[in-house]
Write a protein that holds these residues in place. Structure first.
Motif, PDB file in Angstrom:
ATOM      1  N   LEU A 536      67.748 -67.571  69.230  1.00  0.00           N
ATOM      2  CA  LEU A 536      68.137 -67.388  67.747  1.00  0.00           C
ATOM      3  C   LEU A 536      69.596 -66.856  67.563  1.00  0.00           C
ATOM      4  O   LEU A 536      70.178 -67.165  66.901  1.00  0.00           O
ATOM      5  CB  LEU A 536      67.218 -66.479  67.145  1.00  0.00           C
ATOM      6  N   SER A 537      69.949 -65.977  68.507  1.00  0.00           N
ATOM      7  CA  SER A 537      71.167 -65.334  68.316  1.00  0.00           C
ATOM      8  C   SER A 537      72.156 -65.641  69.506  1.00  0.00           C
ATOM      9  O   SER A 537      73.362 -65.502  69.696  1.00  0.00           O
ATOM     10  CB  SER A 537      71.015 -63.500  68.669  1.00  0.00           C
ATOM     11  N   ASN A 538      71.453 -66.218  70.962  1.00  0.00           N
ATOM     12  CA  ASN A 538      72.560 -66.782  71.860  1.00  0.00           C
ATOM     13  C   ASN A 538      73.176 -67.987  71.781  1.00  0.00           C
ATOM     14  O   ASN A 538      73.776 -68.331  72.531  1.00  0.00           O
ATOM     15  CB  ASN A 538      72.068 -66.256  73.415  1.00  0.00           C
ATOM     16  N   SER A 539      72.738 -68.493  70.596  1.00  0.00           N
ATOM     17  CA  SER A 539      73.347 -70.060  70.340  1.00  0.00           C
ATOM     18  C   SER A 539      73.554 -70.343  69.128  1.00  0.00           C
ATOM     19  O   SER A 539      73.038 -69.688  68.185  1.00  0.00           O
ATOM     20  CB  SER A 539      72.519 -71.081  71.266  1.00  0.00           C
ATOM     21  N   SER A 540      74.076 -71.558  68.736  1.00  0.00           N
ATOM     22  CA  SER A 540      74.050 -71.973  67.374  1.00  0.00           C
ATOM     23  C   SER A 540      72.989 -72.710  67.001  1.00  0.00           C
ATOM     24  O   SER A 540      72.235 -73.144  67.687  1.00  0.00           O
ATOM     25  CB  SER A 540      75.439 -72.855  67.184  1.00  0.00           C
ATOM     26  N   PRO A 553      81.395 -65.863  69.778  1.00  0.00           N
ATOM     27  CA  PRO A 553      80.298 -65.194  68.822  1.00  0.00           C
ATOM     28  C   PRO A 553      80.766 -65.006  67.424  1.00  0.00           C
ATOM     29  O   PRO A 553      81.874 -64.894  67.057  1.00  0.00           O
ATOM     30  CB  PRO A 553      80.181 -63.747  69.241  1.00  0.00           C
ATOM     31  N   TYR A 554      79.944 -65.314  66.315  1.00  0.00           N
ATOM     32  CA  TYR A 554      80.010 -65.455  64.913  1.00  0.00           C
ATOM     33  C   TYR A 554      78.682 -65.016  64.066  1.00  0.00           C
ATOM     34  O   TYR A 554      77.791 -64.846  64.851  1.00  0.00           O
ATOM     35  CB  TYR A 554      80.560 -66.670  64.449  1.00  0.00           C
ATOM     36  N   LYS A 555      79.162 -64.788  62.846  1.00  0.00           N
ATOM     37  CA  LYS A 555      77.807 -64.478  62.086  1.00  0.00           C
ATOM     38  C   LYS A 555      77.408 -65.649  61.213  1.00  0.00           C
ATOM     39  O   LYS A 555      78.445 -66.032  60.758  1.00  0.00           O
ATOM     40  CB  LYS A 555      77.875 -63.075  61.455  1.00  0.00           C
ATOM     41  N   GLU A 556      76.333 -65.892  60.931  1.00  0.00           N
ATOM     42  CA  GLU A 556      75.989 -66.945  59.970  1.00  0.00           C
ATOM     43  C   GLU A 556      75.128 -66.368  58.885  1.00  0.00           C
ATOM     44  O   GLU A 556      74.623 -65.575  58.652  1.00  0.00           O
ATOM     45  CB  GLU A 556      75.231 -67.703  60.586  1.00  0.00           C
ATOM     46  N   VAL A 557      75.889 -67.122  57.440  1.00  0.00           N
ATOM     47  CA  VAL A 557      75.053 -66.991  56.422  1.00  0.00           C
ATOM     48  C   VAL A 557      74.061 -67.978  56.219  1.00  0.00           C
ATOM     49  O   VAL A 557      74.349 -69.138  56.278  1.00  0.00           O
ATOM     50  CB  VAL A 557      76.155 -67.146  55.071  1.00  0.00           C
ATOM     51  N   LEU A 558      72.914 -67.509  56.397  1.00  0.00           N
ATOM     52  CA  LEU A 558      71.850 -68.507  56.462  1.00  0.00           C
ATOM     53  C   LEU A 558      71.540 -69.373  55.287  1.00  0.00           C
ATOM     54  O   LEU A 558      72.009 -68.945  54.089  1.00  0.00           O
ATOM     55  CB  LEU A 558      70.332 -67.634  56.697  1.00  0.00           C
ATOM     56  N   PRO A 559      71.111 -70.809  55.353  1.00  0.00           N
ATOM     57  CA  PRO A 559      71.064 -71.527  54.272  1.00  0.00           C
ATOM     58  C   PRO A 559      70.032 -70.665  53.223  1.00  0.00           C
ATOM     59  O   PRO A 559      69.102 -70.320  53.686  1.00  0.00           O
ATOM     60  CB  PRO A 559      70.318 -72.654  54.827  1.00  0.00           C
ATOM     61  N   CYS A 560      70.156 -71.308  51.906  1.00  0.00           N
ATOM     62  CA  CYS A 560      69.052 -70.786  50.866  1.00  0.00           C
ATOM     63  C   CYS A 560      67.827 -71.459  51.197  1.00  0.00           C
ATOM     64  O   CYS A 560      67.488 -72.500  51.439  1.00  0.00           O
ATOM     65  CB  CYS A 560      69.620 -70.821  49.501  1.00  0.00           C
ATOM     66  N   GLN A 561      66.652 -70.515  50.873  1.00  0.00           N
ATOM     67  CA  GLN A 561      65.286 -71.197  50.964  1.00  0.00           C
ATOM     68  C   GLN A 561      65.147 -72.098  50.227  1.00  0.00           C
ATOM     69  O   GLN A 561      64.302 -73.038  50.410  1.00  0.00           O
ATOM     70  CB  GLN A 561      64.442 -69.874  50.679  1.00  0.00           C
ATOM     71  N   ASP A 562      65.795 -72.064  48.916  1.00  0.00           N
ATOM     72  CA  ASP A 562      65.334 -73.076  47.887  1.00  0.00           C
ATOM     73  C   ASP A 562      65.970 -74.461  48.430  1.00  0.00           C
ATOM     74  O   ASP A 562      65.380 -75.420  47.739  1.00  0.00           O
ATOM     75  CB  ASP A 562      65.733 -72.938  46.344  1.00  0.00           C
ATOM     76  N   GLU A 581      56.873 -69.974  56.781  1.00  0.00           N
ATOM     77  CA  GLU A 581      56.660 -69.317  55.893  1.00  0.00           C
ATOM     78  C   GLU A 581      56.633 -67.803  56.516  1.00  0.00           C
ATOM     79  O   GLU A 581      56.731 -67.534  57.534  1.00  0.00           O
ATOM     80  CB  GLU A 581      54.991 -69.224  55.475  1.00  0.00           C
ATOM     81  N   GLY A 582      56.769 -66.909  55.514  1.00  0.00           N
ATOM     82  CA  GLY A 582      56.670 -65.486  56.199  1.00  0.00           C
ATOM     83  C   GLY A 582      57.994 -65.094  56.786  1.00  0.00           C
ATOM     84  O   GLY A 582      59.077 -65.333  56.624  1.00  0.00           O
ATOM     85  N   ARG A 583      57.669 -64.575  58.063  1.00  0.00           N
ATOM     86  CA  ARG A 583      58.509 -64.385  59.029  1.00  0.00           C
ATOM     87  C   ARG A 583      59.373 -65.375  59.397  1.00  0.00           C
ATOM     88  O   ARG A 583      60.643 -65.050  59.661  1.00  0.00           O
ATOM     89  CB  ARG A 583      57.787 -63.850  60.139  1.00  0.00           C
ATOM     90  N   TRP A 584      58.902 -66.299  59.497  1.00  0.00           N
ATOM     91  CA  TRP A 584      59.610 -67.713  59.899  1.00  0.00           C
ATOM     92  C   TRP A 584      60.642 -68.168  58.945  1.00  0.00           C
ATOM     93  O   TRP A 584      61.721 -68.744  59.216  1.00  0.00           O
ATOM     94  CB  TRP A 584      58.780 -68.828  60.537  1.00  0.00           C
ATOM     95  N   LEU A 585      60.188 -68.073  57.710  1.00  0.00           N
ATOM     96  CA  LEU A 585      60.742 -68.495  56.595  1.00  0.00           C
ATOM     97  C   LEU A 585      62.129 -67.338  56.563  1.00  0.00           C
ATOM     98  O   LEU A 585      63.387 -67.940  56.556  1.00  0.00           O
ATOM     99  CB  LEU A 585      60.162 -68.136  55.323  1.00  0.00           C
ATOM    100  N   ASN A 586      61.916 -66.232  56.783  1.00  0.00           N
ATOM    101  CA  ASN A 586      63.132 -65.293  56.671  1.00  0.00           C
ATOM    102  C   ASN A 586      64.004 -65.454  57.805  1.00  0.00           C
ATOM    103  O   ASN A 586      65.176 -65.250  57.795  1.00  0.00           O
ATOM    104  CB  ASN A 586      62.647 -63.636  56.802  1.00  0.00           C
ATOM    105  N   GLY A 628      56.570 -78.721  59.503  1.00  0.00           N
ATOM    106  CA  GLY A 628      56.649 -80.159  59.993  1.00  0.00           C
ATOM    107  C   GLY A 628      57.628 -80.118  61.107  1.00  0.00           C
ATOM    108  O   GLY A 628      58.397 -79.258  61.434  1.00  0.00           O
ATOM    109  N   VAL A 629      57.486 -81.237  61.812  1.00  0.00           N
ATOM    110  CA  VAL A 629      58.536 -81.427  63.010  1.00  0.00           C
ATOM    111  C   VAL A 629      59.931 -81.251  62.457  1.00  0.00           C
ATOM    112  O   VAL A 629      60.703 -80.575  63.233  1.00  0.00           O
ATOM    113  CB  VAL A 629      58.261 -83.076  63.622  1.00  0.00           C
ATOM    114  N   TRP A 630      60.319 -81.936  61.398  1.00  0.00           N
ATOM    115  CA  TRP A 630      61.672 -81.836  60.950  1.00  0.00           C
ATOM    116  C   TRP A 630      62.218 -80.425  60.692  1.00  0.00           C
ATOM    117  O   TRP A 630      63.323 -80.100  61.409  1.00  0.00           O
ATOM    118  CB  TRP A 630      61.943 -82.675  59.726  1.00  0.00           C
ATOM    119  N   ALA A 631      61.333 -79.656  60.125  1.00  0.00           N
ATOM    120  CA  ALA A 631      61.752 -78.250  59.690  1.00  0.00           C
ATOM    121  C   ALA A 631      61.854 -77.375  61.180  1.00  0.00           C
ATOM    122  O   ALA A 631      62.886 -76.564  61.037  1.00  0.00           O
ATOM    123  CB  ALA A 631      60.802 -77.628  58.919  1.00  0.00           C
ATOM    124  N   LEU A 632      61.089 -77.712  62.003  1.00  0.00           N
ATOM    125  CA  LEU A 632      60.993 -77.054  63.289  1.00  0.00           C
ATOM    126  C   LEU A 632      62.412 -77.229  63.880  1.00  0.00           C
ATOM    127  O   LEU A 632      62.922 -76.266  64.371  1.00  0.00           O
ATOM    128  CB  LEU A 632      59.996 -77.358  64.143  1.00  0.00           C
TER     129      LEU A 632
END
Ligand SMILES: *[C@@H]1O[C@H](CO)[C@@H](O)[C@H](O)[C@H]1NC(C)=O
Ligand SMILES: *[C@@H]1O[C@H](CO)[C@@H](O)[C@H](O)[C@H]1NC(C)=O
Ligand SMILES: *[C@@H]1O[C@H](CO)[C@@H](O)[C@H](O)[C@H]1NC(C)=O
Ligand SMILES: *[C@@H]1O[C@H](CO)[C@@H](O)[C@H](O)[C@H]1NC(C)=O
Ligand SMILES: *[C@@H]1O[C@H](CO)[C@@H](O)[C@H](O)[C@H]1NC(C)=O
Ligand SMILES: *[C@@H]1O[C@H](CO)[C@@H](O)[C@H](O)[C@H]1NC(C)=O
Ligand SMILES: *[C@@H]1O[C@H](CO)[C@@H](O)[C@H](O)[C@H]1NC(C)=O
Ligand SMILES: *[C@@H]1O[C@H](CO)[C@@H](O)[C@H](O)[C@H]1NC(C)=O
Ligand SMILES: *[C@@H]1O[C@H](CO)[C@@H](O)[C@H](O)[C@H]1NC(C)=O
Ligand SMILES: *[C@@H]1O[C@H](CO)[C@@H](O)[C@H](O)[C@H]1NC(C)=O
Length: 636
Positions: A536-540, A553-562, A581-586, A628-632
């Motif tokens: 999660l943090s050692n790559s893009s 190294p940089y920081k990312e503004v995560l895409p919005c849930q909606d 969902e949950g932790r994975w969504l966050n 779904g596979v795509w989201a993963l």
């Protein structure tokens, strides 16, 4: 969203313009009981005033441009004086040391500390002619921030009597274009030289108002931010004083412009609302935009006119917050034009219209270069003259300035601001970059990558029964076009990450690519840091970034849930999309902030543009459980 309309006063005003013109003309020519008379006036003008039956011979050369800028008037059938003659009368009647003002023509002056200058707006000028209405900006009476409805509310000095009906509304305004400088050694934070004062007298007794002038019919208003604007209902001559307070800490003179108008304020300022928004920036540039300039739809004439305005009507000024040279000039167009570090004529500002973002409404964007890193700037939205023409003879020719906003540039140089992409046309923010890459190359890498992924998706979508007969369609409410649009939004936001400084400590940011060295060659973080051990943090989130762009190294503004929720809602289940969902969504998506701060990435985002009161539909949606596979693939 309801739009504010033109004030009733303004609409009535426009409708009865012709009638008013005639009335004013009659009124001036036929003296009425109580007419102040000419007792005060110097000999010449009483002759001119009372004899309207003969052409008045004057020995002054009439400048040609006066003939052009002042439409031919017909004050009354028994008068043969022309507008040009009226102007000459005005000039001749002004007492010594007093400059007569013409309608919509600024007088420039230089005034030293402790001095007072005198002007008059003679009653002949009140008689018009008023200027012809101009087209203005498309649909500007529909739009709160473009319309001038505010200028009518400052009428503190308006008479509240039956006389007011016979009076003419006069707008007096002034701007300071440059100020005296500090004589003492520069202080850490200089509050700026004192503001000028405007005195207006409607009393024949006080023809040279200034400090110490008191009494009925005399008003004083302080400049604010180098600007003053005021409204009077006037029947006779208006006497005006501009005064500079004494102050030993400064030396030099103020340069100013003063103007009077029976049409509109010549100089305008909107000191309460900025209407300029920060989209994003990197270490040397920034993208700003206005709010939507119209809420109409693309097939509407107003929408089309906005999108085809060339050049676009607004401009911007930017100035380092730490530099005090514009303090005291914040509301003055000429003051900012002469003193702001960043302005259009310096080749540092590119302006264009765009319909990027939420609902695709027209707005103007400003791409600003030449900024310093880690610096905060004031940004001012402004309009030169009436947007197509400026200067004397133009109604509102002195320009307009809106309240300043502020923005800060990035500290590191591995985020680059991109906008105007071909495929992901709504992308306008900083992305992970490498200083060795040119902006066009960088844009091409991201945009072609997203476009090729989209192509593969289109192939899958083509296999779903879409715009066939309603029975076999996957949903009655959503079409394949909705799905394709939602997918494109999601895809662009997710494959083109929004970049922030690695040194930023904002909690909603996610460190990325920490295993790579910084772009200056410095080894990034400690080898035993846990951040290095997590994919999660050692790559893009997108291997193309690490391999081809190498931003370090940089920081990312995560895409919005909606974005994810919209995708799932709009696309057929057969495509297998679903949101974690949950932790994975966050872990993969960010949440929108209620105050309009950009705490997650979505296309068309601008800081504090969609603040309080914005309903967020995405929050209420109940989602399927299956990941779904795509989201993963994109969670990482
Ligand atoms: C600005 O003023 C000029 C001259 O008065 C006029 O021709 C023009 O139409 C005005 N522009 C707008 C946008 O109203
Ligand atoms: C103007 O006159 C009206 C009626 O005479 C009164 O109600 C109103 O308060 C007055 N307004 C001001 C500002 O004096
Ligand atoms: C600008 O001002 C801020 C606050 O006053 C200060 O912290 C910062 O160091 C200043 N920056 C520069 C470049 O002077
Ligand atoms: C950038 O920084 C330099 C040095 O501090 C300063 O002289 C210059 O005015 C700054 N320019 C801008 C646009 O902030
Ligand atoms: C920048 O603008 C925000 C919001 O308008 C304000 O709270 C903040 O104090 C401003 N910062 C500076 C340095 O002026
Ligand atoms: C698109 O699909 C083709 C064939 O399935 C595949 O070879 C290609 O790698 C895919 N493109 C991307 C960007 O995934
Ligand atoms: C290299 O860049 C990083 C991040 O911007 C910074 O922390 C580091 O001090 C820089 N190293 C050198 C030698 O400039
Ligand atoms: C990132 O972390 C994963 C899991 O610990 C590891 O397999 C991978 O080699 C790391 N990548 C890099 C570039 O260090
Ligand atoms: C996800 O984040 C939100 C705030 O961003 C927080 O309120 C919520 O508790 C988090 N959920 C989990 C499962 O961590
Ligand atoms: C931008 O314009 C929209 C639509 O007119 C309005 O709802 C919103 O409040 C405006 N935003 C700001 C910050 O003024």
């Amino acid at each position: 969203m309801p739009c504010l309309k033109l004030s009733p006063l303004q609409s009535r005003f426009a409708a009865s313009l012709a009638a008013t013109l005639l009335l004013i003309a009659l009124y001036l020519i036929l003296p009425y009981p109580g007419y102040p008379g000419f007792a005060y006036a110097i000999d010449v003008d009483s002759i001119i005033q009372e004899d309207h039956n003969h052409p008045i011979s004057v020995d002054v050369d009439i400048p040609h441009n006066l003939d052009e800028t002042t439409p031919e008037s017909a004050p009354a059938s028994n008068s043969e004086s022309t507008s040009a003659e009226v102007i000459v009368n005005i000039a001749r009647r002004a007492p010594d040391g007093v400059t007569a003002l013409e309608n919509n023509a600024a007088e420039e002056g230089e005034i030293g500390l402790g001095e007072t200058h005198h002007f008059m707006f003679p009653r002949e000028a009140l008689a018009g002619p008023k200027s012809d209405p101009t087209p203005g900006l498309p649909g500007d009476d529909e739009n709160e921030f473009i319309g001038d409805f505010l200028s009518d509310q400052g009428g503190l000095n308006r008479q509240n009597s039956t006389l007011a009906k016979r009076a003419t509304t006069v707008y007096i305004s002034a701007n300071v274009c440059s100020q005296p400088s500090l004589t003492a050694t520069r202080e850490a934070r200089d509050a700026g030289p004192p503001q000028l004062q405007l005195y207006v007298s409607r009393s024949e007794e006080t023809q040279q108002p200034g400090p110490g002038s008191r009494g009925p019919g005399i008003d004083m208003k302080n400049f604010a931010g180098g600007h003053v604007s005021t409204i009077f209902d006037a029947e006779g001559d208006l006497y005006i004083g501009i005064s500079a307070p004494r102050n030993d800490r400064y030396s030099g003179k103020y340069k100013y412009e003063i103007a009077a108008s029976i049409d509109q304020p010549f100089h305008k300022a909107e000191p309460n609302v900025p209407y300029l928004f920060f989209v994003d920036g990197d270490s040397g540039s920034a993208l700003l935009q206005t709010n939507d300039t119209t809420q109409t739809n693309p097939d509407n004439e107003i929408y089309k006119k906005w999108m085809s305005l060339d050049p676009p009507p607004f401009t911007v000024f930017a100035h380092n917050i730490n530099d005090s040279s514009i303090i005291g000039l914040e509301n003055s167009f000429c003051g900012l034009k002469a003193n702001a570090q960043i302005r259009k004529d310096g080749d540092n500002v590119q302006i264009s219209m765009t319909n990027r973002g939420d609902k695709n409404k027209p707005k103007e964007q400003f791409y600003i270069k030449g900024l310093n890193k880690s610096s905060s700037y004031y940004g001012f939205l402004a309009m030169e003259g009436n947007s197509t023409k400026s200067g004397n003879g133009v109604v509102g020719g002195g320009g307009k300035v809106w309240k300043a906003m502020n923005f800060t540039t990035k500290a590191e140089n591995n985020c680059a601001l991109i906008h105007n992409l071909d495929f992901c046309s709504d992308v306008a923010y900083a992305v992970p970059s490498n200083p060795s890459l040119s902006l066009p190359d960088l844009i091409k890498l991201y945009d072609t990558h997203a476009a090729s992924l989209y192509k593969n998706f289109s192939r899958s979508l083509a296999q779903i029964p879409c715009n066939t007969d309603p029975k076999s369609q996957y949903s009655l409410a959503r079409s394949c076009n909705d799905c394709a649009a939602a997918y494109k939004q999601w895809l662009c936001a997710v494959t083109i990450p929004r970049c922030a400084d690695y040194s930023s400590t904002q909690t909603f940011l996610r460190p990325r690519n920490v295993a790579q060295d910084f772009t200056n060659g410095t080894t990034s973080i400690e080898l035993d840091s846990p951040l290095r051990q997590l994919v999660l943090s050692n790559s893009s989130r997108n291997p193309m970034i690490d391999e081809q762009i190498k931003p370090g190294p940089y920081k990312e503004v995560l895409p919005c849930q909606d974005l994810c929720h919209e995708l799932v809602q709009n696309c057929p289940a057969a495509l297998g999309f679903s949101c974690p969902e949950g932790r994975w969504l966050n872990a993969s998506y960010g949440a929108k902030s209620e105050n309009g701060d950009v705490t997650c990435s979505y296309l068309g985002a601008a800081y504090f543009l969609n603040g309080v009161g914005k309903t967020w539909e995405g929050l209420d949606i109940v989602l399927g459980v299956v990941v779904g596979v795509w989201a993963l693939v994109w969670m990482l």
